[in-house]
Each structure stands twice: as structure tokens, then as C-alpha cells.
Design a protein around this motif. Sequence first.
Motif, PDB file in Angstrom:
ATOM      1  N   SER A 187     -59.807 -13.471  71.376  1.00 22.11           N
ATOM      2  CA  SER A 187     -61.345 -13.402  71.356  1.00 22.11           C
ATOM      3  C   SER A 187     -62.167 -12.016  72.276  1.00 22.11           C
ATOM      4  CB  SER A 187     -62.328 -13.788  71.334  1.00 22.11           C
ATOM      5  OG  SER A 187     -61.835 -15.194  70.366  1.00 22.11           O
TER       6      SER A 187
ATOM      7  N   LEU B   6     -67.295  -9.131  74.829  1.00 18.87           N
ATOM      8  CA  LEU B   6     -67.983  -8.244  74.432  1.00 18.87           C
ATOM      9  C   LEU B   6     -69.210  -8.166  75.681  1.00 18.87           C
ATOM     10  CD1 LEU B   6     -68.037  -8.931  70.619  1.00 18.87           C
ATOM     11  CD2 LEU B   6     -66.376  -7.512  71.315  1.00 18.87           C
TER      12      LEU B   6
ATOM     13  N   PRO C 289     -72.191  -9.643  73.257  1.00 19.47           N
ATOM     14  CA  PRO C 289     -71.609 -10.524  71.293  1.00 19.47           C
ATOM     15  C   PRO C 289     -72.377 -11.035  70.344  1.00 19.47           C
ATOM     16  CG  PRO C 289     -71.780 -11.807  73.944  1.00 19.47           C
ATOM     17  CD  PRO C 289     -72.202 -10.308  74.568  1.00 19.47           C
TER      18      PRO C 289
ATOM     19  N   ARG D 185     -73.389 -12.763  66.783  1.00 15.75           N
ATOM     20  CA  ARG D 185     -72.694 -13.938  65.848  1.00 15.75           C
ATOM     21  C   ARG D 185     -71.272 -14.291  64.909  1.00 15.75           C
ATOM     22  NH1 ARG D 185     -76.326 -16.951  61.926  1.00 15.75           N
ATOM     23  NH2 ARG D 185     -74.085 -18.185  61.298  1.00 15.75           N
TER      24      ARG D 185
ATOM     25  N   ARG E 119     -67.624 -13.210  65.803  1.00 14.46           N
ATOM     26  CA  ARG E 119     -67.027 -12.372  66.949  1.00 14.46           C
ATOM     27  C   ARG E 119     -65.540 -12.411  66.634  1.00 14.46           C
ATOM     28  NH1 ARG E 119     -69.224 -17.853  70.170  1.00 14.46           N
ATOM     29  NH2 ARG E 119     -71.402 -17.488  70.689  1.00 14.46           N
TER      30      ARG E 119
ATOM     31  N   PHE F 202     -61.511 -11.684  66.475  1.00 16.19           N
ATOM     32  CA  PHE F 202     -60.341 -12.379  67.527  1.00 16.19           C
ATOM     33  C   PHE F 202     -58.999 -11.096  66.621  1.00 16.19           C
ATOM     34  CE2 PHE F 202     -60.647 -14.927  63.921  1.00 16.19           C
ATOM     35  CZ  PHE F 202     -59.208 -14.962  63.046  1.00 16.19           C
TER      36      PHE F 202
ATOM     37  N   ALA G  76     -62.163 -12.545  61.921  1.00  9.83           N
ATOM     38  CA  ALA G  76     -63.230 -13.022  63.278  1.00  9.83           C
ATOM     39  C   ALA G  76     -64.016 -14.219  62.802  1.00  9.83           C
ATOM     40  CB  ALA G  76     -64.230 -11.907  62.431  1.00  9.83           C
ATOM     41  N   ARG G  77     -64.766 -14.816  63.479  1.00  9.88           N
ATOM     42  CA  ARG G  77     -65.417 -15.636  63.923  1.00  9.88           C
ATOM     43  C   ARG G  77     -66.825 -16.273  63.382  1.00  9.88           C
ATOM     44  NH1 ARG G  77     -61.387 -17.859  67.273  1.00  9.88           N
ATOM     45  NH2 ARG G  77     -59.979 -19.704  66.773  1.00  9.88           N
TER      46      ARG G  77
ATOM     47  N   ALA H 114     -70.270 -16.902  64.417  1.00 12.72           N
ATOM     48  CA  ALA H 114     -70.828 -18.411  65.283  1.00 12.72           C
ATOM     49  C   ALA H 114     -72.047 -18.726  64.788  1.00 12.72           C
ATOM     50  CB  ALA H 114     -70.995 -17.276  66.616  1.00 12.72           C
TER      51      ALA H 114
ATOM     52  N   GLU I  95     -67.525 -23.681  63.258  1.00  7.90           N
ATOM     53  CA  GLU I  95     -67.557 -21.694  62.757  1.00  7.90           C
ATOM     54  C   GLU I  95     -66.481 -21.325  61.639  1.00  7.90           C
ATOM     55  OE1 GLU I  95     -68.845 -21.014  67.597  1.00  7.90           O
ATOM     56  OE2 GLU I  95     -66.251 -20.239  66.428  1.00  7.90           O
TER      57      GLU I  95
END
Length: 90
Positions: free
Chosen positions: A11, A14, A17, A19, A21, A23, A52-53, A55, A61
Motif C-alpha cells: 500500500s 498517502l 489517507p 477510507r 486505500r 494497493f 483497493a481496500r 477502511a 475490510e
Amino acid sequence: MFQIDGNLLKSPALSTPGRVRPFFGLGGAVRHYSPDVGDTTTKVGLNLSAGARVATSTAIEPFAMFQYTAMHDATDEFTAMAGVSLHLRR
């Protein structure tokens, strides 16, 4: 046919950062062909991944990931997947 993948995901740091995130990753693949008729073969390849995850305040997640697998002397594949990551420690 089956394929086994192993990827290292990173990741990026940022400055602000949010919500979501992002990668990206790089890894390897082993694909085994076992047709009903013909020769059994095993091929190796390279994975390029991005996703992307989202958060959350919990240990779970949701994520979405896209992966391109380049195989030597075989068909390359593009896959999309979604799921959840479970964080055992926070």
C-alpha cells in the motif's frame, strides 16, 4: 486446470489517507493443465496486481483486486476478485 498464485502487496504511503486505500503487487503463478486427452503440462508466470481496500472501524475490510497473469507459452489471463480482509491485530 488449476492455478496457484503468490503475491506480495504494498500500500503506498498517502499524504492524506482516506477510507479507500489502494494497493499494488507483484507475484508468481503456477498453472497446471491436466486434460482428459493429451499431455499434462505445468507453466509458470508473473502476476501484476492492483486494487483497493475500504477502511472500516472493525477488523474486517472489503477489497477489490484486479490481476493480470502473464504465462510463458500459454494464454495470459485477467481476473477480477472481491472479498474481505480479516485483520487479527490492529
